[in-house]
Motif scaffolding. Structure first.
Motif, PDB file in Angstrom:
ATOM      1  N   THR A  94       0.690  -1.285  -0.097  1.00  0.00           N
ATOM      2  CA  THR A  94      -0.090   0.141   0.113  1.00  0.00           C
ATOM      3  C   THR A  94       0.970   1.211   0.009  1.00  0.00           C
ATOM      4  O   THR A  94       0.598   2.343  -0.778  1.00  0.00           O
ATOM      5  CB  THR A  94      -0.895  -0.037   1.068  1.00  0.00           C
ATOM      6  N   ARG A  95       1.783   1.441   0.728  1.00  0.00           N
ATOM      7  CA  ARG A  95       2.718   2.206   0.952  1.00  0.00           C
ATOM      8  C   ARG A  95       3.360   2.702  -0.418  1.00  0.00           C
ATOM      9  O   ARG A  95       3.560   3.798  -1.017  1.00  0.00           O
ATOM     10  CB  ARG A  95       3.944   2.116   2.027  1.00  0.00           C
ATOM     11  N   ARG A  96       3.677   1.605  -1.213  1.00  0.00           N
ATOM     12  CA  ARG A  96       4.331   1.617  -2.259  1.00  0.00           C
ATOM     13  C   ARG A  96       3.423   2.222  -3.341  1.00  0.00           C
ATOM     14  O   ARG A  96       3.960   2.892  -4.400  1.00  0.00           O
ATOM     15  CB  ARG A  96       5.070   0.435  -2.846  1.00  0.00           C
ATOM     16  N   ALA A  97       2.181   1.594  -3.518  1.00  0.00           N
ATOM     17  CA  ALA A  97       1.176   2.254  -4.451  1.00  0.00           C
ATOM     18  C   ALA A  97       0.861   3.398  -4.418  1.00  0.00           C
ATOM     19  O   ALA A  97       0.560   4.111  -5.252  1.00  0.00           O
ATOM     20  CB  ALA A  97       0.264   1.075  -4.373  1.00  0.00           C
ATOM     21  N   LEU A  98       0.975   3.991  -2.856  1.00  0.00           N
ATOM     22  CA  LEU A  98       0.365   5.483  -2.610  1.00  0.00           C
ATOM     23  C   LEU A  98       1.619   6.230  -2.796  1.00  0.00           C
ATOM     24  O   LEU A  98       1.250   7.321  -2.221  1.00  0.00           O
ATOM     25  CB  LEU A  98      -0.301   5.143  -1.421  1.00  0.00           C
ATOM     26  N   ARG A  99       2.666   5.720  -3.351  1.00  0.00           N
ATOM     27  CA  ARG A  99       4.027   6.746  -3.185  1.00  0.00           C
ATOM     28  C   ARG A  99       3.578   7.890  -4.174  1.00  0.00           C
ATOM     29  O   ARG A  99       3.962   9.076  -3.571  1.00  0.00           O
ATOM     30  CB  ARG A  99       5.021   5.945  -3.625  1.00  0.00           C
ATOM     31  N   PRO A 100       2.970   7.660  -5.318  1.00  0.00           N
ATOM     32  CA  PRO A 100       2.739   9.104  -6.195  1.00  0.00           C
ATOM     33  C   PRO A 100       1.700   9.659  -5.401  1.00  0.00           C
ATOM     34  O   PRO A 100       1.694  11.146  -5.614  1.00  0.00           O
ATOM     35  CB  PRO A 100       2.108   8.280  -7.489  1.00  0.00           C
ATOM     36  N   VAL A 101       0.682   9.573  -4.395  1.00  0.00           N
ATOM     37  CA  VAL A 101      -0.201  10.323  -3.928  1.00  0.00           C
ATOM     38  C   VAL A 101       0.546  11.022  -2.813  1.00  0.00           C
ATOM     39  O   VAL A 101       0.283  12.239  -2.764  1.00  0.00           O
ATOM     40  CB  VAL A 101      -1.237   9.313  -3.185  1.00  0.00           C
ATOM     41  N   ALA A 102       1.411  10.355  -2.346  1.00  0.00           N
ATOM     42  CA  ALA A 102       2.365  11.367  -1.045  1.00  0.00           C
ATOM     43  C   ALA A 102       3.113  12.303  -2.000  1.00  0.00           C
ATOM     44  O   ALA A 102       3.319  13.433  -1.522  1.00  0.00           O
ATOM     45  CB  ALA A 102       3.366  10.172  -0.698  1.00  0.00           C
ATOM     46  N   ALA A 103       3.615  12.112  -3.071  1.00  0.00           N
ATOM     47  CA  ALA A 103       4.045  12.901  -3.853  1.00  0.00           C
ATOM     48  C   ALA A 103       3.495  14.119  -4.425  1.00  0.00           C
ATOM     49  O   ALA A 103       3.781  15.313  -4.278  1.00  0.00           O
ATOM     50  CB  ALA A 103       5.089  12.438  -5.134  1.00  0.00           C
ATOM     51  N   LEU A 104       2.265  13.787  -4.579  1.00  0.00           N
ATOM     52  CA  LEU A 104       1.214  14.774  -5.141  1.00  0.00           C
ATOM     53  C   LEU A 104       0.864  15.830  -3.956  1.00  0.00           C
ATOM     54  O   LEU A 104       0.825  17.034  -4.075  1.00  0.00           O
ATOM     55  CB  LEU A 104       0.030  14.216  -5.723  1.00  0.00           C
ATOM     56  N   ARG A 133       6.989  20.641  -9.210  1.00  0.00           N
ATOM     57  CA  ARG A 133       6.743  19.628  -9.948  1.00  0.00           C
ATOM     58  C   ARG A 133       6.574  18.128  -9.251  1.00  0.00           C
ATOM     59  O   ARG A 133       7.427  17.946  -8.458  1.00  0.00           O
ATOM     60  CB  ARG A 133       7.407  19.310 -11.368  1.00  0.00           C
ATOM     61  N   VAL A 134       5.609  17.241  -9.629  1.00  0.00           N
ATOM     62  CA  VAL A 134       5.696  16.000  -8.887  1.00  0.00           C
ATOM     63  C   VAL A 134       6.790  15.104  -9.595  1.00  0.00           C
ATOM     64  O   VAL A 134       6.651  15.034 -10.928  1.00  0.00           O
ATOM     65  CB  VAL A 134       4.249  15.312  -9.066  1.00  0.00           C
ATOM     66  N   ALA A 159      -0.485  12.323 -11.818  1.00  0.00           N
ATOM     67  CA  ALA A 159       0.831  13.014 -11.647  1.00  0.00           C
ATOM     68  C   ALA A 159       1.429  14.020 -12.726  1.00  0.00           C
ATOM     69  O   ALA A 159       1.711  14.910 -12.626  1.00  0.00           O
ATOM     70  CB  ALA A 159       1.979  12.181 -11.014  1.00  0.00           C
ATOM     71  N   LEU A 160       1.206  13.184 -14.001  1.00  0.00           N
ATOM     72  CA  LEU A 160       1.619  13.941 -15.295  1.00  0.00           C
ATOM     73  C   LEU A 160       0.736  14.933 -15.262  1.00  0.00           C
ATOM     74  O   LEU A 160       1.069  16.278 -15.781  1.00  0.00           O
ATOM     75  CB  LEU A 160       1.768  12.896 -16.212  1.00  0.00           C
ATOM     76  N   LEU A 161      -0.510  14.914 -15.160  1.00  0.00           N
ATOM     77  CA  LEU A 161      -1.730  15.570 -15.571  1.00  0.00           C
ATOM     78  C   LEU A 161      -1.515  16.711 -14.525  1.00  0.00           C
ATOM     79  O   LEU A 161      -1.656  18.215 -14.914  1.00  0.00           O
ATOM     80  CB  LEU A 161      -3.173  15.412 -15.350  1.00  0.00           C
ATOM     81  N   VAL A 162      -1.115  16.747 -13.480  1.00  0.00           N
ATOM     82  CA  VAL A 162      -1.057  17.879 -12.293  1.00  0.00           C
ATOM     83  C   VAL A 162       0.029  18.727 -12.796  1.00  0.00           C
ATOM     84  O   VAL A 162       0.193  19.866 -12.620  1.00  0.00           O
ATOM     85  CB  VAL A 162      -0.685  17.040 -10.969  1.00  0.00           C
ATOM     86  N   ASN A 163       1.164  17.902 -13.262  1.00  0.00           N
ATOM     87  CA  ASN A 163       2.490  18.665 -13.666  1.00  0.00           C
ATOM     88  C   ASN A 163       2.112  19.422 -14.756  1.00  0.00           C
ATOM     89  O   ASN A 163       2.505  20.576 -14.886  1.00  0.00           O
ATOM     90  CB  ASN A 163       3.616  17.600 -14.151  1.00  0.00           C
ATOM     91  N   ARG A 164       1.187  19.086 -15.859  1.00  0.00           N
ATOM     92  CA  ARG A 164       0.822  19.710 -16.956  1.00  0.00           C
ATOM     93  C   ARG A 164      -0.057  21.102 -16.648  1.00  0.00           C
ATOM     94  O   ARG A 164       0.072  22.064 -16.970  1.00  0.00           O
ATOM     95  CB  ARG A 164       0.129  18.969 -17.979  1.00  0.00           C
TER      96      ARG A 164
END
Length: 463
Positions: A172-182, A198-199, A213-218
């Motif tokens: 779960t921690r590994r899967a939610l790593r992008p959420v933590a970066a966001l 940027r994320v 994350a890519l959409l947020v960066n855009r």
């Protein structure tokens, strides 16, 4: 532009404190995984115990029936007395002591060995017309092995549950790593107002969260561009409005100090001209902003782009004569589409005005229109043989208030081409430019080809 944040008065304050570990998505997902795994393992353990119990009972049933067959053969061959001796002597007939009972036809017990009544499994058969033989299992087989089997299954389930919980937390921690970066990027933007954050997607796997994350960066990149463009636009507006407002004030002051009342009408006319210039700039900026925001209202009707080009030439005929430039429209068929007539006329006028302005005396501005059903669009081209556009400026000529001439000695607001692009985008179209310094430029305005009114007559202006 100030970097201070603008928040609604009733909006809850943004908190940068870390949430409680028991309220995190990681904890809740791990808890759900553990609960789901516990139910699955409980069902699996129950099915395993049931299968083992069925197998043990089936094997014991086979053993008891084999014993019954042996005892039946002895009783039938040796009679009741011989059978009693064989059982009591604990011969090979009864290697493992078990309960045996012989009854007559009236149900009276003639011989009993062991406790048949309390046995878990009893099988019987008729040996002759007046004897009935009953053989019981010496002991409940499940009671003998059920305890160790249950303990083994329980230990296996606990081990699997612990392994599953630990694994679910890690995954779960590994899967939610992008959420933590966001979250970290959003906090950095909110706290500092710096849109350059940027994320980090360098370690992503290309999944849904990485796409988010890519959409947020855009989005951040686009917002940063918009903020930069707005800052530049405001600077340019301040620069361009300063001149007419200063002149307006100067004319008014001179008119007030003048001793001759007959000079007042001329001063007022100059004031009106300067104020009109400022109003045109602000109105054009609002039109461009509406188009870029996707809220420009279009009054679509059936229009002929060739007719619009001809009307534009007629409108600028006097301006072209004064500039010593000839403006011609190449012959062609009606180019019909479903668009905003006034907006297209406005775009065509800006392109022709721009071409005349940058074409020297004796030059020529040429217009042509075409319909391309394969590309599903109609096009208006405006060519001139003027000074052309420097290569480094081509990518910026569509920007608001941008002028190729940095000294701004040329007339105009620097908004004409920006409005052309905004009108094209509002219609779902596009603009292009090709230019060679010293040889001229070709501007292209293209909008989608749409025909909505079958009764429309080519050559007729839409009402």
């Amino acid at each position: 532009m100030s970097s201070a944040r603008n928040e609604p008065p009733n909006a809850p304050p943004a908190s940068s404190a870390a949430p409680s570990p028991f309220r995190t998505l990681t904890f809740r997902l791990s808890l759900w995984y553990a609960a789901t795994l516990l139910v699955a393992l409980a069902l699996l353990g129950g099915l395993a115990l049931y299968a083992v119990h069925r197998a043990v009972v089936r094997d014991e049933d086979v053993v008891v029936h084999q014993r019954l067959e042996r005892h039946t053969a002895v009783l039938d061959r040796m009679g009741l007395s011989g059978f009693e001796q064989a059982i009591n002597a604990a011969t090979a007939l009864e290697g493992e002591p078990g309960a045996v009972r012989v009854q007559d036809s009236a149900g009276r017990t003639l011989f009993n060995h062991g406790d048949v009544e309390s046995s878990a499994m009893v099988v019987s058969t008729s040996v002759s017309q007046d004897l009935r033989l009953e053989v019981a299992s010496p002991a409940d087989p499940w009671a003998r092995i059920g305890g160790p089997v249950k303990a083994a299954v329980l230990a296996l389930l606990i081990g699997c549950l612990l392994f599953g919980v630990v694994g679910s937390v890690i995954l779960t921690r590994r899967a939610l790593r992008p959420v933590a970066a966001l979250t970290a990027t959003a906090q950095a933007v909110v706290q500092s107002g710096d849109l350059s954050s940027r994320v980090d997607v360098s370690r992503g796997s290309g999944g849904e969260l990485d796409q988010l994350a890519l959409l947020v960066n855009r989005m951040l990149e686009r917002n940063q561009t918009l903020v930069r463009t707005m800052r530049e636009a405001l600077d340019n507006v301040a620069h361009d409005l300063r001149t007419p407002l200063t002149r307006l004030r100067g004319i008014a002051e001179v008119a007030l100090r003048a001793d001759k009342p007959e000079q007042a009408p001329e001063a007022l006319a100059d004031c009106i001209e300067e104020s009109d210039r400022a109003l045109v700039m602000l109105r054009t900026l609002m039109d461009i902003s509406e188009a870029e925001a996707g809220i420009m209202k279009l009054d679509r009707t059936q229009v002929d782009l060739h007719l619009i080009a001809a009307a534009t030439i007629e409108l600028y005929e006097q301006v072209a004569d004064e500039a010593g430039v000839s403006v011609v429209l190449l012959p062609g068929d009606p180019v019909v589409t479903f668009a905003d007539d006034n907006r297209l006329r406005q775009a065509a006028a800006n392109l022709v005005d721009n071409a005349i302005k940058y074409t020297p005396r004796g030059g020529q501005v040429q217009l042509d229109t075409e319909s391309d059903p394969n590309a599903h669009e109609v096009r208006l081209r405006v060519r001139d043989n003027g000074r052309g556009i420097p290569a480094e400026a081509i990518s910026r000529i569509w920007d608001r208030l941008y002028r190729v001439d940095p000294s701004r000695t040329e007339r105009g607001l620097g908004l004409g081409l920006s409005l052309v692009k905004a009108i094209a985008l509002a219609h779902g179209g596009r603009v292009e430019v090709e230019s060679v310094p010293g040889q001229g430029s070709t501007f292209l305005l293209a909008v989608p080809l749409q025909v909505q009114d079958p009764k429309w007559v080519p050559g007729r202006r839409s009402q």
